[in-house]
Design a protein around this motif. Sequence first.
Motif, PDB file in Angstrom:
ATOM      1  N   THR C  98       0.451  -8.591   2.450  1.00 57.89           N
ATOM      2  CA  THR C  98       0.535  -7.130   2.522  1.00 57.89           C
ATOM      3  C   THR C  98       0.756  -6.587   1.109  1.00 57.89           C
ATOM      4  OG1 THR C  98       2.928  -7.157   2.775  1.00 57.89           O
ATOM      5  CG2 THR C  98       1.609  -7.169   4.799  1.00 57.89           C
ATOM      6  N   VAL C  99       0.616  -5.272   0.981  1.00 55.50           N
ATOM      7  CA  VAL C  99       0.846  -4.624  -0.315  1.00 55.50           C
ATOM      8  C   VAL C  99       2.237  -4.968  -0.830  1.00 55.50           C
ATOM      9  CG1 VAL C  99       1.262  -2.357  -1.370  1.00 55.50           C
ATOM     10  CG2 VAL C  99      -0.790  -2.742   0.001  1.00 55.50           C
ATOM     11  N   LEU C 131       2.270   4.900  -2.922  1.00 55.73           N
ATOM     12  CA  LEU C 131       1.840   4.067  -1.795  1.00 55.73           C
ATOM     13  C   LEU C 131       3.006   3.622  -0.925  1.00 55.73           C
ATOM     14  CD1 LEU C 131      -0.852   1.706  -3.292  1.00 55.73           C
ATOM     15  CD2 LEU C 131      -1.157   3.466  -1.580  1.00 55.73           C
ATOM     16  N   GLU C 133       4.238   4.620   1.754  1.00 56.75           N
ATOM     17  CA  GLU C 133       4.015   4.530   3.212  1.00 56.75           C
ATOM     18  C   GLU C 133       3.079   3.394   3.619  1.00 56.75           C
ATOM     19  OE1 GLU C 133       4.748   9.044   2.941  1.00 56.75           O
ATOM     20  OE2 GLU C 133       2.720   8.494   3.588  1.00 56.75           O
ATOM     21  N   ARG C 134       2.362   2.828   2.649  1.00 55.16           N
ATOM     22  CA  ARG C 134       1.403   1.793   3.040  1.00 55.16           C
ATOM     23  C   ARG C 134       1.890   0.408   2.649  1.00 55.16           C
ATOM     24  NH1 ARG C 134      -3.507   5.006   4.684  1.00 55.16           N
ATOM     25  NH2 ARG C 134      -2.928   7.001   3.779  1.00 55.16           N
ATOM     26  N   ASN C 136       3.261  -1.929   4.164  1.00 52.78           N
ATOM     27  CA  ASN C 136       2.987  -3.042   5.060  1.00 52.78           C
ATOM     28  C   ASN C 136       1.515  -3.152   5.461  1.00 52.78           C
ATOM     29  OD1 ASN C 136       5.626  -4.148   5.217  1.00 52.78           O
ATOM     30  ND2 ASN C 136       6.206  -2.369   6.436  1.00 52.78           N
ATOM     31  N   TYR C 137       0.661  -2.469   4.716  1.00 52.72           N
ATOM     32  CA  TYR C 137      -0.767  -2.583   4.987  1.00 52.72           C
ATOM     33  C   TYR C 137      -1.345  -3.771   4.232  1.00 52.72           C
ATOM     34  CZ  TYR C 137      -1.188   2.052   7.166  1.00 52.72           C
ATOM     35  OH  TYR C 137      -1.096   3.137   8.002  1.00 52.72           O
ATOM     36  N   GLN C 141      -7.244  -2.890   4.496  1.00 49.87           N
ATOM     37  CA  GLN C 141      -7.094  -1.630   5.216  1.00 49.87           C
ATOM     38  C   GLN C 141      -7.030  -0.425   4.282  1.00 49.87           C
ATOM     39  OE1 GLN C 141      -3.481  -3.288   7.211  1.00 49.87           O
ATOM     40  NE2 GLN C 141      -4.395  -2.423   9.054  1.00 49.87           N
ATOM     41  N   LEU C 142      -7.115  -0.688   2.974  1.00 48.71           N
ATOM     42  CA  LEU C 142      -6.946   0.410   2.014  1.00 48.71           C
ATOM     43  C   LEU C 142      -8.234   0.738   1.279  1.00 48.71           C
ATOM     44  CD1 LEU C 142      -3.643  -0.807   0.333  1.00 48.71           C
ATOM     45  CD2 LEU C 142      -3.884   0.808   2.212  1.00 48.71           C
ATOM     46  N   MET C 146      -6.528   3.200  -3.492  1.00 47.00           N
ATOM     47  CA  MET C 146      -5.210   2.728  -3.074  1.00 47.00           C
ATOM     48  C   MET C 146      -4.987   1.287  -3.524  1.00 47.00           C
ATOM     49  SD  MET C 146      -4.943   4.068   0.815  1.00 47.00           S
ATOM     50  CE  MET C 146      -5.554   5.656   1.296  1.00 47.00           C
ATOM     51  N   GLN C 147      -6.026   0.477  -3.402  1.00 50.78           N
ATOM     52  CA  GLN C 147      -5.880  -0.919  -3.823  1.00 50.78           C
ATOM     53  C   GLN C 147      -5.579  -1.002  -5.307  1.00 50.78           C
ATOM     54  OE1 GLN C 147      -8.586  -3.974  -2.325  1.00 50.78           O
ATOM     55  NE2 GLN C 147      -9.479  -2.457  -0.937  1.00 50.78           N
TER      56      GLN C 147
END
Lengths: 227, 214, 244
Positions: C98-99, C131, C133-134, C136-137, C141-142, C146-147
Amino acid sequence: MDYQFDFSFLSDHWPALLSGLFSTLRMAVFTIVLGFIVGTVLAVARTQGSPWMRRAVTAYVDVVRNTPLVIQAFWLFFGLAAIQLKVPALMAAVIALTINVSAYTTEIMRAGIESIPRGQLEAAECLGMSRSKMLRLVILPQAAERMYPALISQFVLMMLATSIMSQISVEELTSAGYIIQSETFRGFEIYLVVAALYLVLSWLLRLGMAGVAMLAFERRRKLKTPL
Amino acid sequence: MSGISIDQIGFIFKGAGWTLVLSALGFIGGAVIGLPLALARSRGARWLRGVTGAYVQLIQGVPLPVIMFLAYFGISIAGFDLPSLVAAGLAMTAYSSAYLGEIWKGCIQAVSKTQWEAAECLALTPWQRAVYVILPQAARIAVAPTVGFLVQIVKNSSYAVVIGFFDLTYSARVVNNSTFAPFTVFSLAAVLYFAICYPLSMLSYRLEKKLARR
Amino acid sequence: MSNNEIVRFDNVRKSYGDTQILKGVSFTVKPGQVVALIGRSGSGKTTALRCINGLETIQGGELHVCGRAMHTGKVDLLGLRQEVGIVFQSYNLFPHLTVLQNVTLAQRKVKGVPAAEAETIALQMLTKVGLHERANYYPEQLSGGMQQRAAIARSLAMQPQLMLFDEVTSALDPELTGEVLRVIEGLAKDGMTMVLVTHEMAFARQVASQILFMNQGVVWEQGDGSMLQNPRTPELQQFVSSGL
């Protein structure tokens, strides 16, 4: 053809068949664990090792993959007996099977290791990771996940190959069938049942390995990605 | 006793000869059934694909020694008394047909769809499309994996030892029983198998690279 | 080398086989400075950047980074790379993590930071890049932007002295480059020492204290943002007007 099919042997002999089935499963599981470890270690040696190490692994893989499992098993089993080493038949079988499956596993894991994009290796390097940390945390987990379907196929094939271990006195499913056959003379029906049981085993093994994948690969579990 | 005689070496070589015979039988039989199987699996009606799929799954899910036993006992209850070569040959045929069928199915499917469409638009019948356009291309793709599978056939012919077929493995076992020189005997057998299989493996590998380059 | 320089290129030369890429590059980077390297492909700007953290070795001249003499070939690269962070054009996030795991991995396994502390730092960095909020992505999924921001957070979490950016917006769709550039701008305001290789001229002018135009393996012209409007050499003139 005037043959009367007779499956009555089942009522008396089903415990022996069941015991053989579990014995086969046990042999397969031991071999999968050992074979995967050995195969992965050799794959790492093959991709990261010194030139002579690479050549040694290549030679090992070439010899094992170009000779039959039966001969490898006989060589080991009869050879160990001849030098007075008392090794239980089951152990000899697992050793022979492990050597055999590890050669195929090495090539599979090697493909997996080499498929990791260079960019990730650079990123890991630039985060200060040593080669061994990189292997453990970035390369091997992804290699195993990518090659998982190939690994499953290989391990199911190996489970089926345990059948030949009946020739070196290991008590497993095929030998159970042979014993019953020699007592009841219903060879065809018996081996039909044995064949069906192997199909069940293949299905069980695939299910088990899919379960292991769900446990081991967090990402697949969370994202529910199928294999 | 750790030596083996010239006679015994000759005996083992004879077994090797029969291994080659059984392998050839297995390959030819497997090809004869495998090709229609491949066509059915790739282009057939749904029910046909289902039935042939089940055949493949069945054979691939049962150990070859067990198939050998089934062939052996099957022949005897059918009322025949035939040499073990027949049972072994039948078993190897069934085994090879399933795998060759799948390999060749893959090769047929690898020929791009646009080829089918082009052939159709030239008003060729389905039969002509298959024979003149698709199969030649599929055959080119199929050479490497087929040669690779030949190696499997030769190795797996060793399973015929369970029904007492006199092949290389069986002859080695017999010689071992009388000389108790397992390392010598089985190493010799291994070398003979290697001498047959390794060149084939290398050929298959080289063919695959050649194909990848085009 | 004076204590006040984090990076110092002194007539650095580098070749790939028979081709010489760097033909005598000289420049310095002081703490808090943001240096932009611009130029055509093949000018040597990316190679020069990659020399800074040891991804490329040099064959001539002297290169000092964070007090280490890179030209001697006896550099503690593992140690250096904890002080110099890099962000790549293709982000190179680890897809199986995850992130949050991406950002804590090196902290825990390389620096030995305890898990809880690593996570705290990670979340701070993720908040900085927007980031939070993300966390646990998974990377898949990004979006690309975002990546890339996650990749920046991953390098920042090691708390480096110097950050390198290798054309980090070139692989992004135009509408996503803005979010990444804003993050870099924020880092500049916080005083992070940075070297950027970039094609974004306007951005370079806005955020860089020093711009170096590289051509034919050397620093052809250098100055602040105004040099792009008043180039001194015809080569830079041509480069600017071609809109590269």
